[in-house]
Design a protein around this motif. Structure first.
Motif, PDB file in Angstrom:
ATOM      1  N   VAL A 287       8.318   1.446   5.022  1.00  0.00           N
ATOM      2  CA  VAL A 287       9.477   2.037   4.369  1.00  0.00           C
ATOM      3  C   VAL A 287       9.086   3.446   3.922  1.00  0.00           C
ATOM      4  N   ASN A 288       9.934   4.400   4.279  1.00  0.00           N
ATOM      5  CA  ASN A 288       9.693   5.773   3.851  1.00  0.00           C
ATOM      6  C   ASN A 288      10.495   6.084   2.599  1.00  0.00           C
ATOM      7  N   ARG A 289       9.950   6.930   1.754  1.00  0.00           N
ATOM      8  CA  ARG A 289      10.594   7.237   0.483  1.00  0.00           C
ATOM      9  C   ARG A 289      11.992   7.820   0.671  1.00  0.00           C
ATOM     10  N   ASN A 290      12.199   8.556   1.738  1.00  0.00           N
ATOM     11  CA  ASN A 290      13.479   9.228   1.953  1.00  0.00           C
ATOM     12  C   ASN A 290      14.471   8.391   2.761  1.00  0.00           C
ATOM     13  N   GLY A 291      14.124   7.135   3.007  1.00  0.00           N
ATOM     14  CA  GLY A 291      15.029   6.301   3.797  1.00  0.00           C
ATOM     15  C   GLY A 291      15.203   4.931   3.183  1.00  0.00           C
ATOM     16  N   GLN A 292      16.221   4.215   3.637  1.00  0.00           N
ATOM     17  CA  GLN A 292      16.510   2.861   3.174  1.00  0.00           C
ATOM     18  C   GLN A 292      16.109   1.818   4.204  1.00  0.00           C
ATOM     19  N   LYS A 293      15.763   2.279   5.379  1.00  0.00           N
ATOM     20  CA  LYS A 293      15.523   1.356   6.475  1.00  0.00           C
ATOM     21  C   LYS A 293      14.128   0.762   6.389  1.00  0.00           C
ATOM     22  N   VAL A 294      14.067  -0.568   6.543  1.00  0.00           N
ATOM     23  CA  VAL A 294      12.784  -1.271   6.612  1.00  0.00           C
ATOM     24  C   VAL A 294      12.429  -1.441   8.084  1.00  0.00           C
ATOM     25  N   ARG A 295      11.299  -0.900   8.497  1.00  0.00           N
ATOM     26  CA  ARG A 295      10.953  -0.867   9.930  1.00  0.00           C
ATOM     27  C   ARG A 295       9.687  -1.683  10.160  1.00  0.00           C
TER      28      ARG A 295
ATOM     29  N   PHE B 175       0.860  -1.186   0.000  1.00  0.00           N
ATOM     30  CA  PHE B 175       0.000   0.000   0.000  1.00  0.00           C
ATOM     31  C   PHE B 175       0.900   1.240   0.000  1.00  0.00           C
ATOM     32  N   LEU B 176       0.614   2.191  -0.909  1.00  0.00           N
ATOM     33  CA  LEU B 176       1.397   3.422  -1.029  1.00  0.00           C
ATOM     34  C   LEU B 176       0.447   4.612  -0.936  1.00  0.00           C
ATOM     35  N   ASP B 177       0.798   5.577  -0.078  1.00  0.00           N
ATOM     36  CA  ASP B 177      -0.115   6.697   0.151  1.00  0.00           C
ATOM     37  C   ASP B 177      -0.119   7.665  -1.033  1.00  0.00           C
ATOM     38  N   HIS B 178      -0.999   8.675  -0.962  1.00  0.00           N
ATOM     39  CA  HIS B 178      -1.220   9.599  -2.072  1.00  0.00           C
ATOM     40  C   HIS B 178      -0.026  10.516  -2.331  1.00  0.00           C
ATOM     41  N   THR B 179       0.893  10.653  -1.363  1.00  0.00           N
ATOM     42  CA  THR B 179       2.090  11.471  -1.581  1.00  0.00           C
ATOM     43  C   THR B 179       3.251  10.656  -2.125  1.00  0.00           C
ATOM     44  N   GLY B 180       3.102   9.343  -2.186  1.00  0.00           N
ATOM     45  CA  GLY B 180       4.184   8.467  -2.627  1.00  0.00           C
ATOM     46  C   GLY B 180       5.295   8.337  -1.608  1.00  0.00           C
ATOM     47  N   SER B 181       5.028   8.700  -0.334  1.00  0.00           N
ATOM     48  CA  SER B 181       6.086   8.721   0.687  1.00  0.00           C
ATOM     49  C   SER B 181       6.035   7.538   1.635  1.00  0.00           C
ATOM     50  N   HIS B 182       4.876   7.006   1.929  1.00  0.00           N
ATOM     51  CA  HIS B 182       4.718   5.987   2.967  1.00  0.00           C
ATOM     52  C   HIS B 182       4.293   4.668   2.322  1.00  0.00           C
ATOM     53  N   LEU B 183       5.169   3.673   2.430  1.00  0.00           N
ATOM     54  CA  LEU B 183       4.912   2.363   1.834  1.00  0.00           C
ATOM     55  C   LEU B 183       4.719   1.339   2.938  1.00  0.00           C
ATOM     56  N   LEU B 184       3.632   0.580   2.850  1.00  0.00           N
ATOM     57  CA  LEU B 184       3.351  -0.524   3.768  1.00  0.00           C
ATOM     58  C   LEU B 184       3.459  -1.829   2.999  1.00  0.00           C
ATOM     59  N   VAL B 185       4.179  -2.779   3.569  1.00  0.00           N
ATOM     60  CA  VAL B 185       4.327  -4.106   2.971  1.00  0.00           C
ATOM     61  C   VAL B 185       3.697  -5.110   3.925  1.00  0.00           C
ATOM     62  N   ALA B 186       2.560  -5.700   3.519  1.00  0.00           N
ATOM     63  CA  ALA B 186       1.870  -6.696   4.345  1.00  0.00           C
ATOM     64  C   ALA B 186       2.368  -8.084   3.954  1.00  0.00           C
ATOM     65  N   LEU B 187       2.835  -8.827   4.921  1.00  0.00           N
ATOM     66  CA  LEU B 187       3.365 -10.169   4.683  1.00  0.00           C
ATOM     67  C   LEU B 187       2.323 -11.221   5.040  1.00  0.00           C
TER      68      LEU B 187
END
Length: 748
Positions: free
Chosen positions: A124-132, A104-116
């Motif tokens: 994962v945030n667009r401006n970072g490499q870290k998977v949290r 799921f990616l929000d309307h700003t393209g900044s916030h990505l959710l990965v459901a497993l």
């Protein structure tokens, strides 16, 4: 680079577009020529992305020109489509067998959710490499996310909604701030709000959409496999901190309104269409077991957001049993259904399939389709390829669809900049109104078309609709250009004839008195219209002839006044012995030439009033040009006639200070004939200097002698410096006798 086979596939896709029949070339009856110089580009154009994934694609999302796809089970590929040559790979770091369930990616393209599939959620945030990992979300298989478009930013999602496979709706908020090793977790909170149920109990939340209307009300639409729920409520003060809890709390004691359908795909999907220049969605499409529920979204309705709903059945060969649709996206006038081997586009106005685009088997079955609402581009993917659809001039033929539905206003709106199409719509609307016996509306539409004038006029004549014909002619007249004088003369003459015939037929019928008055007012409005003034003025002679032939003297005067043809008005009043009305027109418009022309007539009937009008005109009138009228009038010699002439001449001499010799000579003649007592006073007032008097001395002497005014003659002799003659005449006047012929002076 795409292969030759891929290019061939693209050409097949373009040829698969079901275009409506094109009209044949030539000159249609509207007068426009339809000539298509180039083959028109299809509305939906597919392009295969030049990309070969290193592993199979398991999920893909696009928003705000940011594309994210998961490859295999452990790789995330992110691409800024504005910098497509700079892809970014992120390792998810999974050591177990968990697979990516959805992203799921929000309307700003900044916030990505990965459901497993293991019920874990990664952020994962667009401006970072870290998977949290999101610890508070663990244990929930996320099926849908409703992003907060009003409060979401690049650094924070604001309150959002999360739907799970267990039917629960949660409220959460995510922050992009990492804050170091011991900083706060990205999931600020995660709390339950509501549970969606179907008949068998809780059902997966397949879709979630959260929006805010222009009036500040919030609304949420949530779908399960068979139901579409609506949550509507006005946000309280400080709603930014309260999130959605207040909205859902209103439905604690009673369920929200919902639409339910019996068939079941095992899932459903909801799509919105939001115009680029608007913040609120305008339409929705819900893909479910019975077809696609399509309609408008009206944020102003108090009880339901959905309006103009209808269910479009799936095209042939598509449905729960045969080939179930996997995804749906919505554009302005179409919804596109993704199937395992093809994409089908259906027009939301007619339900017709306009595109059936098959994919080659070598790419494998299609997985999903998404839309980037910021660009309007559509994306579809298989495990081994990604495709993009461009939507070009989607509204190009919408006018034709609305035209076939007899929705003429909308048809005109969508062809406003295409005059040939607009003419077709107007002509069809005019024909439709004519068949419905709405003749006036039909006339207004016909007048805007390029249809042949004679054909339209004949239609109204055959239907005996003179009023509609007059409306048609009047609007045609208003559209003429200044150079089209011949047509203008024809139309104004024809219109006048129609009105006069109509008035003549209604006049004298007591039952048609109201209609007669209405027709008369329309005729007068036509004659006095500023839009038609130029044409009416150019045709005024023929219009006056028509008015005279019908004996309509009332409108002859009315039209003459409008055309400022006051000479005709005054002449009409004089012919009908309405002299005071004629004088009123002269006095109102103060035209000296008209005074000169009609004074000889008016002075014989209303001399006193006419002289008053002359005096009122003052120096605007040249008294010399009025002398002929006064001479003819005063020839009778009656005291009243002479007195009126003297009154005006005295005004000219004493008030206006006239010095013209003709004026003074005429005044002398009037005095000599009618007021001898005033004669000597006038001469004495004029003075004794021959160079300062304004009358002709010899004429005055002869005039006084002819009428026997000897004292006046003595004064004139003095002015002429003929003192001997003056003394002789004075002696005769003082002795009271006159010298007889043959006698010497002084003999008596």
């Amino acid at each position: 680079m795409a292969s030759i086979l891929d290019e061939y596939e693209d050409s097949l896709s373009r040829s698969a577009v079901l275009q409506p029949g094109c009209p044949s070339m030539g000159i249609p009856h509207s007068g426009y020529v339809n000539a298509q110089l180039e083959k028109e580009v299809p509305i939906f154009t597919k392009q295969r992305i030049d990309f070969t994934p290193s592993e199979r694609i398991t999920s893909l999302v696009v928003s705000c020109n940011q594309l994210c796809m998961s490859l295999g089970k452990d790789t995330l590929l992110r691409i800024d489509l504005g910098k497509a040559n700079e892809p970014n790979h992120v390792e998810l770091g999974r050591k177990d067998d968990a697979k990516v369930h959805k992203m799921f990616l929000d309307h700003t393209g900044s916030h990505l959710l990965v459901a497993l599939s293991s019920t874990e959620i990664l952020y994962v945030n667009r401006n970072g490499q870290k998977v949290r990992p999101l610890a508070r979300w663990k244990g929930q298989l996320v099926e849908s996310v409703g992003w907060n478009k009003a409060l979401g930013t690049e650094s924070s999602t604001g309150p959002i909604l999360v739907g799970t496979a267990q039917g629960q709706i949660f409220e959460a908020e995510l922050s992009a701030s990492e804050g170091g090793l011991f900083g706060p977790a990205p999931d600020l909170y995660f709390r339950p709000l509501y549970v969606l149920n179907e008949e068998g109990g809780p059902a997966p939340v397949c879709s979630l959409e959260a929006e805010r209307g222009p009036d500040g009300r919030g609304f949420v639409i949530a779908t399960t496999r068979q139901r579409l729920f609506q949550f509507i409520g006005r946000a309280a003060e400080a709603a930014e901190t309260q999130g959605f809890s207040g909205l859902f709390a209103a439905y604690t004691d009673h369920p929200p309104p919902f639409r339910e359908f019996p068939s079941n795909l095992g899932y459903s999907e909801l799509a919105f269409y939001t115009p680029k220049l608007r913040s609120s969605p305008r339409a929705f499409a819900w893909m479910m077991g019975d077809g696609v529920l399509y309609g408008a979204l009206d944020c102003g309705r108090p009880d339901s957001l959905l309006s103009e709903e209808r269910v479009w059945e799936y095209p042939e060969g598509v449905g729960p049993g045969a080939s179930p649709p996997l995804a749906i996206v919505l554009t302005q006038f179409h919804f596109l259904l993704l199937l395992a081997d093809r994409v089908e586009a259906v027009c939301t106005l007619t339900g017709q399939v306009v595109l059936r685009d098959h994919f080659l088997e070598k790419f494998g079955p299609l997985r999903h389709m998404v839309k980037d609402s910021s660009t309007g581009q559509l994306w579809a993917y298989t495990e081994r390829a990604v495709f993009r659809y461009h939507v070009q001039r989607e509204a190009r033929d919408v006018w034709r669809t609305y035209l076939d539905m007899n929705r003429f206003d909308l048809a005109k709106e969508y062809c406003r900049e295409r005059p040939d199409c607009l003419d077709t719509v107007l002509a069809r609307e005019a024909d439709f109104c004519f068949r419905q016996r709405r003749y006036l509306e039909s006339a207004r539409c016909y007048a805007l078309t390029q249809s042949y004038f004679e054909e339209i006029a004949l239609k109204f004549l055959e239907a005996r609709q003179e009023e509609a014909l007059a409306e048609f002619l009047q609007r045609k007249l208003a559209s003429l250009k200044p150079a089209e004088r011949t047509q203008a003369t024809l139309l104004t003459t024809w219109l006048t004839e129609l009105y006069l015939s109509r008035l003549g037929a209604l006049q004298g019928d007591p039952e048609a008195l109201t209609l007669y008055r209405e027709t008369r007012e329309r005729f007068r409005a036509f004659l006095s219209s500023p839009r038609h003034k130029e044409w009416l003025f150019a045709s005024r002679a023929s219009i006056h002839e028509l008015l005279a032939s019908h004996g309509d003297t009332e409108h002859m005067v009315y039209f003459a006044v409008i055309m400022q043809d006051y000479e005709r008005v005054v002449a009409y009043h004089c012919q009908h012995e309405a002299y005071e009305e004629a004088l009123a027109v002269l006095a109102r418009h103060r035209d000296p030439q008209l005074f000169y022309k009609f004074s000889p007539i008016l002075i014989r009937h209303i001399p006193c009033q006419l002289v008053d009008a002359w005096i009122e005109m003052g120096s605007r009138l040249d008294a010399r040009q009025l002398i002929p009228a006064l001479v003819n009038y005063s020839q009778g010699g009656e005291a009243q006639q002479v007195s009126q002439a003297i009154r005006y001449m005295e005004f000219c001499v004493n008030v206006l200070g006239e010095t013209e010799q003709a004026i003074h000579n005429y005044l002398l003649s009037l005095y000599a004939r009618g007021q001898p007592a005033s004669l000597l006073a006038y001469l004495e007032q004029a003075g004794a200097s021959p160079h300062r008097v304004h009358y002709d001395l010899k004429y005055a002497l002869r005039l006084c002698a002819e009428h026997g005014h000897h004292r006046a003659c003595v004064h004139v002799y003095k002015v002429l410096e003929l003192y001997e003659e003056a003394v002789d005449l004075a002696l005769q006047v003082s002795w009271g006798v006159l010298t007889q012929p043959g006698e010497a002076p002084g003999e008596q």
